[in-house]
Design a protein around this motif. Structure first.
Motif, short mmCIF file in Angstrom:
data_model
loop_
_atom_site.label_atom_id
_atom_site.label_comp_id
_atom_site.label_asym_id
_atom_site.label_seq_id
_atom_site.Cartn_x
_atom_site.Cartn_y
_atom_site.Cartn_z
N ALA A 63 34.36 9.55 6.89
CA ALA A 63 34.64 10.93 7.27
C ALA A 63 35.99 11.38 6.70
O ALA A 63 36.13 12.50 6.18
CB ALA A 63 34.62 11.08 8.78
N LEU A 64 36.99 10.50 6.80
CA LEU A 64 38.32 10.84 6.30
C LEU A 64 38.33 11.00 4.78
O LEU A 64 38.85 11.98 4.25
CB LEU A 64 39.33 9.77 6.71
N LEU B 53 40.04 16.30 11.88
CA LEU B 53 39.29 15.11 12.29
C LEU B 53 40.00 14.49 13.48
O LEU B 53 41.19 14.74 13.73
CB LEU B 53 39.23 14.08 11.15
N SER B 54 39.27 13.65 14.21
CA SER B 54 39.88 12.86 15.26
C SER B 54 39.40 11.42 15.12
O SER B 54 38.32 11.17 14.57
CB SER B 54 39.53 13.41 16.65
N ILE C 180 45.74 10.14 7.63
CA ILE C 180 45.17 10.08 8.98
C ILE C 180 45.96 10.96 9.94
O ILE C 180 45.40 11.77 10.69
CB ILE C 180 45.14 8.63 9.48
N LEU C 181 47.28 10.81 9.92
CA LEU C 181 48.13 11.60 10.81
C LEU C 181 48.00 13.08 10.50
O LEU C 181 47.99 13.92 11.42
CB LEU C 181 49.58 11.14 10.69
N ALA C 182 47.90 13.43 9.22
CA ALA C 182 47.76 14.82 8.84
C ALA C 182 46.43 15.40 9.28
O ALA C 182 46.36 16.52 9.82
CB ALA C 182 47.92 14.97 7.32
N ALA C 183 45.34 14.65 9.07
CA ALA C 183 44.01 15.13 9.45
C ALA C 183 43.91 15.30 10.96
O ALA C 183 43.32 16.28 11.46
CB ALA C 183 42.94 14.17 8.95
N LEU D 214 40.47 2.05 11.89
CA LEU D 214 39.34 2.94 11.69
C LEU D 214 38.06 2.15 11.46
O LEU D 214 38.06 1.07 10.86
CB LEU D 214 39.58 3.86 10.49
N SER D 215 36.94 2.71 11.94
CA SER D 215 35.62 2.16 11.63
C SER D 215 35.21 2.62 10.24
O SER D 215 35.82 3.53 9.66
CB SER D 215 34.61 2.64 12.67
N THR D 216 34.15 2.04 9.70
CA THR D 216 33.67 2.47 8.38
C THR D 216 33.21 3.93 8.43
O THR D 216 33.40 4.67 7.46
CB THR D 216 32.54 1.57 7.88
#
Length: 407
Positions: free
Chosen positions: A220-221, A205-206, A196-199, A213-215
């Motif tokens: 998306a991730l 992504l944001s 997450i931190l990398a993306a 996180l939502s589903t």
């Protein structure tokens, strides 16, 4: 290549005599260290059995089989399911001699008034037992877990393999320069946050709230990570610190999720390794000790003696030599040399070679710990290891993601 099976196998070690109380501690490789086991048995005059499992296996055992252990040694982000099943009992802080000396990082989520509290499962959010038996941050006499070992993690890299500026952002985990030489930890409540931190740092992504996180955000991730995996970006996903160290020592990985035990192993082997100081902040975690719900009478007293022993300094010194911090600081000074305290806690250059927990030298004279002092590092927390509300959905998607890159 056959992947190590140690992560799914129970490892037991016992310090045993004849007629002393026998204490069983269920935990992981993070804190179930032989130096701690033998010294606690000696100081408390008890027999101690350490059973080491991976994070998820330990959590499952703790939740469904509290009769198999006396003390559960884990992390706050792995606490919810064990508490939900009432497998552990509240801890009475009036029986913890050094309760008043615990660091503010544990009790408030901040090491100082200007520090970031970090998103996700900060320990204070599930530290105190509330009147309705839920967990929350409102102080009470009773707690869910005695806070002990903690750290702020980033990622490690081979400086001898990296050309150009050293990595200083989580985005480096996704940099095409390291194609095929990247690894993440295979644990959905931990490795997912490195991703997450990398993306987010790479602006691929944001997310609205990185700790929850939502589903749709999970999809998306994971879709993004699967595309990176299929393009050959990741070498693999490790389960144990030993596996992470082996991959980096062999040159299979140049940059990867890494914990202090892995960097300790690499330094012991003389392998060049550095820990990044990401400008976005660290991913933090906090461990602690819980009491099985079956404990009462004399064995409950023994368990409380063990909990108190953890805060008396010796255990804190042992884990400091592995790069970890302890929730009560002052007693540690009596068990570390001045040079060790200055290096591990104050962020000063090592005035002499420094040892690992087993006594072997791992820190050369003149070395400086990345990120500075404890107070500097703990003031820069981006997110805590977290079990999200949508964890079950995340875990299923994560399992499919890592399945095709296991060794």
């Amino acid at each position: 290549m056959i992947r190590s099976k140690t992560h799914s196998t129970s490892q037991k070690t016992t310090v045993r005599s004849t007629s002393r109380p026998h204490l069983t501690v269920l935990g992981t490789e993070i804190t179930a260290l032989p130096e701690i086991q033998s010294r606690a048995a000696e100081d408390l005059n008890i027999d101690i059995e350490f059973e080491r499992l991976d994070f998820l296996s330990a959590q499952r055992r703790a939740a469904v089989a509290p009769e198999t252990y006396d003390v559960y040694d884990q992390c706050f982000h792995n606490l919810d399911i064990v508490w939900f099943w009432r497998a552990i009992q509240p801890i009475d802080t009036t029986r913890i001699a050094r309760w008043g000396a615990l660091s503010s990082l544990t009790k408030t989520g901040q090491i100082g008034p200007q520090a970031s509290i970090g998103q996700g499962d900060a320990p204070v959010t599930r530290l105190y037992v509330q009147p309705d038996h839920s967990l929350g941050s409102r102080p009470s006499r009773w707690i869910s877990m005695l806070p002990t070992v903690h750290n702020v993690d980033s990622f490690a890299y081979r400086p001898d393999m990296i050309v150009g500026d050293p990595p200083n952002s989580w985005a480096d985990l996704l940099d095409a320069r390291w194609q095929g030489r990247v690894a993440l930890v295979d644990e959905p409540a931990i490795g997912i946050f490195d991703a997450i931190l990398a993306a987010q740092a790479s602006e691929a992504l944001s997310f609205q709230t990185i700790g929850q996180l939502s589903t749709d955000e999970i999809d998306a991730l994971l879709d993004f990570l699967c595309r990176k995996r299929d393009a050959g970006h990741f070498f693999g996903f490790w389960k144990t610190a030993a596996e992470a160290a082996d991959w980096m020592a062999a040159g299979h990985t140049w940059i990867e999720s890494a914990w202090s035990p892995a960097t300790t192993m690499l330094r012991r082997q003389g392998v060049p390794v550095a820990e990044a100081v990401p400008k976005e902040g660290y991913r933090a975690w906090h461990g602690g000790l819980c009491l099985s719900n079956r404990l009462s009478g004399r064995m409950l007293d023994v368990a409380y003696e063990y909990l108190n022993w953890w805060l008396d300094g010796y255990a804190g010194a042992v884990v400091a030599r592995q790069g970890y911090y302890m929730s009560v600081l002052d007693p540690i000074r009596d068990h570390l040399s001045h040079a060790e305290w200055r290096y591990w806690y104050d962020g000063a250059a090592a005035s002499e070679p420094l040892p690992a927990p087993d006594g072997t030298t791992i820190i050369p004279q003149g070395a400086v710990r990345s990120g500075g002092s404890y107070w500097q590092r703990a003031s820069s927390i981006a997110v805590w290891n977290t079990t999200m509300d949508e964890h079950n959905y995340l875990a299923r998607r994560w399992e499919r993601f890592v399945a095709s890159k296991r060794y």
